[in-house]
Design a protein around this motif. Structure first.
Motif, PDB file in Angstrom:
ATOM      1  N   ARG A  25      -4.907 -10.625   8.437  1.00 38.14           N
ATOM      2  CA  ARG A  25      -6.111  -9.937   7.988  1.00 38.14           C
ATOM      3  C   ARG A  25      -5.821  -8.496   7.544  1.00 38.14           C
ATOM      4  O   ARG A  25      -6.453  -7.987   6.626  1.00 38.14           O
ATOM      5  N   ASN A  26      -4.867  -7.849   8.187  1.00 37.76           N
ATOM      6  CA  ASN A  26      -4.640  -6.428   7.926  1.00 37.76           C
ATOM      7  C   ASN A  26      -3.487  -6.121   6.981  1.00 37.76           C
ATOM      8  O   ASN A  26      -3.342  -4.978   6.569  1.00 37.76           O
ATOM      9  N   LYS A  28      -1.817  -6.824   3.276  1.00 38.21           N
ATOM     10  CA  LYS A  28      -2.250  -7.375   1.995  1.00 38.21           C
ATOM     11  C   LYS A  28      -1.459  -8.606   1.566  1.00 38.21           C
ATOM     12  O   LYS A  28      -2.007  -9.640   1.327  1.00 38.21           O
ATOM     13  N   ASN A  29      -0.196  -8.512   1.409  1.00 33.06           N
ATOM     14  CA  ASN A  29       0.625  -9.650   0.994  1.00 33.06           C
ATOM     15  C   ASN A  29       1.707  -9.899   2.037  1.00 33.06           C
ATOM     16  O   ASN A  29       2.858  -9.516   1.840  1.00 33.06           O
TER      17      ASN A  29
END
Length: 82
Positions: A25-26, A28-29
């Motif tokens: 969730r925190n 990005k990729n």
């Protein structure tokens, strides 16, 4: 950004999955998960015969779709999604 969790024997699988989902969730990729080798041994034992168990593809180990990096310089309960 990190959050510290105390990983004990009670609800071990749930705590590992919660840490992984928090990381997904925190970040990005996400591409890798960094784990202390002793914790990775516990994960392999506890997730054995489960759908999301760590898998070996040639010389690369994958857990929850991410490449596993075992880092002995981290604390024994260290797991991080990068």
């Amino acid at each position: 950004m990190g959050k510290r969790y105390e990983v004990g024997n009670d609800f071990f699988r749930e705590k590992i999955l919660a840490a992984m989902l928090f990381g997904f969730r925190n970040v990005k990729n996400p591409s890798t998960v960094t784990v202390h080798p002793e914790l990775m041994v516990k994960i392999r034992e506890n997730f054995k015969d489960k759908v999301i168990s760590p898998k070996q593809f040639g010389d690369v180990e994958v857990f929850c779709g991410l490449t596993v990096i075992e880092d002995v310089t981290k604390e024994k309960d260290y797991i991080s999604v990068n």
